[in-house]
Design a protein around this motif. Sequence first.
Motif, PDB file in Angstrom:
ATOM      1  N   SER A 133      46.569   6.949  -8.462  1.00 36.66           N
ATOM      2  CA  SER A 133      47.915   7.318  -8.011  1.00 36.66           C
ATOM      3  C   SER A 133      47.937   8.554  -7.113  1.00 36.66           C
ATOM      4  CB  SER A 133      48.829   7.542  -9.220  1.00 36.66           C
ATOM      5  OG  SER A 133      49.009   6.345  -9.947  1.00 36.66           O
ATOM      6  N   GLU A 134      46.974   9.434  -7.244  1.00 34.28           N
ATOM      7  CA  GLU A 134      46.968  10.650  -6.438  1.00 34.28           C
ATOM      8  C   GLU A 134      46.747  10.387  -4.952  1.00 34.28           C
ATOM      9  OE1 GLU A 134      44.356  13.613  -7.990  1.00 34.28           O
ATOM     10  OE2 GLU A 134      45.390  13.740  -9.927  1.00 34.28           O
ATOM     11  N   VAL A 135      46.151   9.252  -4.613  1.00 33.47           N
ATOM     12  CA  VAL A 135      45.914   8.941  -3.194  1.00 33.47           C
ATOM     13  C   VAL A 135      46.791   7.795  -2.701  1.00 33.47           C
ATOM     14  CG1 VAL A 135      43.542   9.753  -3.374  1.00 33.47           C
ATOM     15  CG2 VAL A 135      44.017   7.313  -3.619  1.00 33.47           C
ATOM     16  N   ALA A 136      47.694   7.310  -3.552  1.00 29.21           N
ATOM     17  CA  ALA A 136      48.452   6.096  -3.245  1.00 29.21           C
ATOM     18  C   ALA A 136      49.617   6.384  -2.307  1.00 29.21           C
ATOM     19  CB  ALA A 136      48.943   5.440  -4.527  1.00 29.21           C
ATOM     20  N   THR A 137      49.299   6.733  -1.054  1.00 32.14           N
ATOM     21  CA  THR A 137      50.346   6.947  -0.059  1.00 32.14           C
ATOM     22  C   THR A 137      50.918   5.606   0.383  1.00 32.14           C
ATOM     23  OG1 THR A 137      48.802   6.821   1.791  1.00 32.14           O
ATOM     24  CG2 THR A 137      49.141   9.002   0.780  1.00 32.14           C
ATOM     25  N   PRO A 138      52.129   5.604   0.934  1.00 31.21           N
ATOM     26  CA  PRO A 138      52.685   4.340   1.439  1.00 31.21           C
ATOM     27  C   PRO A 138      51.796   3.682   2.489  1.00 31.21           C
ATOM     28  CG  PRO A 138      54.401   6.004   1.266  1.00 31.21           C
ATOM     29  CD  PRO A 138      53.106   6.710   1.005  1.00 31.21           C
ATOM     30  N   GLN A 139      51.152   4.481   3.344  1.00 30.74           N
ATOM     31  CA  GLN A 139      50.292   3.910   4.378  1.00 30.74           C
ATOM     32  C   GLN A 139      49.058   3.246   3.781  1.00 30.74           C
ATOM     33  OE1 GLN A 139      51.362   7.078   4.254  1.00 30.74           O
ATOM     34  NE2 GLN A 139      52.224   7.728   6.239  1.00 30.74           N
ATOM     35  N   LEU A 140      48.474   3.870   2.760  1.00 30.93           N
ATOM     36  CA  LEU A 140      47.293   3.286   2.125  1.00 30.93           C
ATOM     37  C   LEU A 140      47.649   1.965   1.448  1.00 30.93           C
ATOM     38  CD1 LEU A 140      44.499   5.050   0.182  1.00 30.93           C
ATOM     39  CD2 LEU A 140      45.691   3.156  -0.914  1.00 30.93           C
ATOM     40  N   ILE A 141      48.728   1.961   0.689  1.00 32.58           N
ATOM     41  CA  ILE A 141      49.149   0.734   0.005  1.00 32.58           C
ATOM     42  C   ILE A 141      49.477  -0.362   1.015  1.00 32.58           C
ATOM     43  CG2 ILE A 141      50.892  -0.303  -1.495  1.00 32.58           C
ATOM     44  CD1 ILE A 141      48.948   1.435  -3.009  1.00 32.58           C
ATOM     45  N   ALA A 142      50.166  -0.006   2.095  1.00 32.01           N
ATOM     46  CA  ALA A 142      50.537  -1.002   3.107  1.00 32.01           C
ATOM     47  C   ALA A 142      49.309  -1.616   3.758  1.00 32.01           C
ATOM     48  CB  ALA A 142      51.439  -0.362   4.155  1.00 32.01           C
ATOM     49  N   LYS A 160      39.847   8.631 -13.208  1.00 31.34           N
ATOM     50  CA  LYS A 160      39.432  10.018 -12.973  1.00 31.34           C
ATOM     51  C   LYS A 160      39.441  10.400 -11.496  1.00 31.34           C
ATOM     52  CE  LYS A 160      36.339   9.920 -16.987  1.00 31.34           C
ATOM     53  NZ  LYS A 160      34.911   9.867 -17.403  1.00 31.34           N
ATOM     54  N   GLY A 161      39.578   9.431 -10.610  1.00 27.91           N
ATOM     55  CA  GLY A 161      39.542   9.723  -9.190  1.00 27.91           C
ATOM     56  C   GLY A 161      38.145   9.824  -8.619  1.00 27.91           C
ATOM     57  N   GLU A 162      37.128   9.407  -9.393  1.00 29.55           N
ATOM     58  CA  GLU A 162      35.765   9.385  -8.872  1.00 29.55           C
ATOM     59  C   GLU A 162      35.604   8.288  -7.833  1.00 29.55           C
ATOM     60  OE1 GLU A 162      33.878  10.981 -13.111  1.00 29.55           O
ATOM     61  OE2 GLU A 162      33.590   8.903 -12.470  1.00 29.55           O
ATOM     62  N   ILE A 163      36.347   7.218  -7.978  1.00 28.15           N
ATOM     63  CA  ILE A 163      36.596   6.241  -6.929  1.00 28.15           C
ATOM     64  C   ILE A 163      38.107   6.139  -6.804  1.00 28.15           C
ATOM     65  CG2 ILE A 163      34.453   4.946  -7.226  1.00 28.15           C
ATOM     66  CD1 ILE A 163      35.988   2.933  -8.910  1.00 28.15           C
ATOM     67  N   LEU A 180      51.832  -0.338 -17.408  1.00 35.71           N
ATOM     68  CA  LEU A 180      50.630   0.198 -18.046  1.00 35.71           C
ATOM     69  C   LEU A 180      49.896   1.159 -17.116  1.00 35.71           C
ATOM     70  CD1 LEU A 180      49.452  -3.132 -19.666  1.00 35.71           C
ATOM     71  CD2 LEU A 180      50.022  -1.065 -20.938  1.00 35.71           C
ATOM     72  N   GLY A 181      49.910   0.847 -15.817  1.00 36.10           N
ATOM     73  CA  GLY A 181      49.262   1.712 -14.843  1.00 36.10           C
ATOM     74  C   GLY A 181      49.869   3.104 -14.813  1.00 36.10           C
ATOM     75  N   GLU A 182      51.168   3.184 -14.979  1.00 37.55           N
ATOM     76  CA  GLU A 182      51.825   4.496 -14.998  1.00 37.55           C
ATOM     77  C   GLU A 182      51.303   5.366 -16.135  1.00 37.55           C
ATOM     78  OE1 GLU A 182      56.018   4.036 -15.110  1.00 37.55           O
ATOM     79  OE2 GLU A 182      56.165   3.133 -13.108  1.00 37.55           O
TER      80      GLU A 182
END
Length: 333
Positions: A73-82, A180-183, A223-225
């Motif tokens: 979630s920390e990197v989930a920008t709208p552009q990345l998701i799109a 953990k954000g390792e990937i 669940l992801g939240e």
Amino acid sequence: MRAGRRLSIAVVGAVAAAAVLAGCGDAGSSGTEAPEQGASGEGCAPVAGEQLIALEDDKSLQNADNIIPAVNSEVATPQLIAALDKVSAVLDTPKLVQLNKAVDVDRKSAQAAAQEFADANSLTDGVEQGPGGQITVGAGNFTESEIIAELYKIQLAAAGYQATVQQIGNRELYEPALEKGEIQVVPEYAATLAEFLNGKVNSGGQPVSSPDVDKTVTALRDLGEEVGLTFGAPAAAQNQNAFAVTQEFAEKYGVRTLSELAEKCSGTATVLGGPPECQERPFCKPGLEQTYGLTVGSFSSLDQGGPLTKTGLRNGTISVGLVFSTDAAYAQS
């Protein structure tokens, strides 16, 4: 696609269960059991042939295991998701079969197959630029995951990210690394991951996945939240338990759906093949019996949608076998 694909886990409601793949497991010893008690009628004897087809699951025995991007979630920008959602928008099951064939049969690299697909479907056209930075896309240790991870890498590069692919292994390894954000990104399967997270968050409470993709994805997002994961749009492509027959078998007996198989082929001559635990798992033999009313004469203990099962079909030693829905064996030659 070979064994080493996504991990199969036990029963509905069990610990961290991958419910949709509950019919599968590790390869077992080969052998055919004596006729089943309760099997009646003539049934349909095996028919040898090279081309395999998957019978339609017309009563929705299997859950909605649609391909879906899982993102920290920390990197989930709208552009990345799109950018990732453009893959989901064009990827259906027949296309995924062809992608698996390109690597498993035609011997192309996952990178080459993904690039050809991206070019053919204009995936990078109009991709909006994101904030950039390093993104590692995790891949499971099987062909399909590697190909989709490469597709995600192409999309993220087009959106301005420095993207790399890292093969990590099974879900027990890559899912914690994703949290953990390792990937930062992993191609996932909606129903399987929903039950995996359900096992972590709710200690294996009541199943949350179903044949309804919208309900399954809603449960997955909730669940992801809880664990810091965000999800893109599900693709039409699904990788599920599927039951295969040869083209010749389908033509001889006039079956294209599991309902037709149960109606026309219940009986002593019918041989079901699959991993040993198929006899107990709710999405394999018991599911065929309860949802479709299929009775078989015998069960042949083979493997998890692998070479033993496919060889049994092609050589005419089993009538129907468990072969996953995106296997390259379904590609028309």
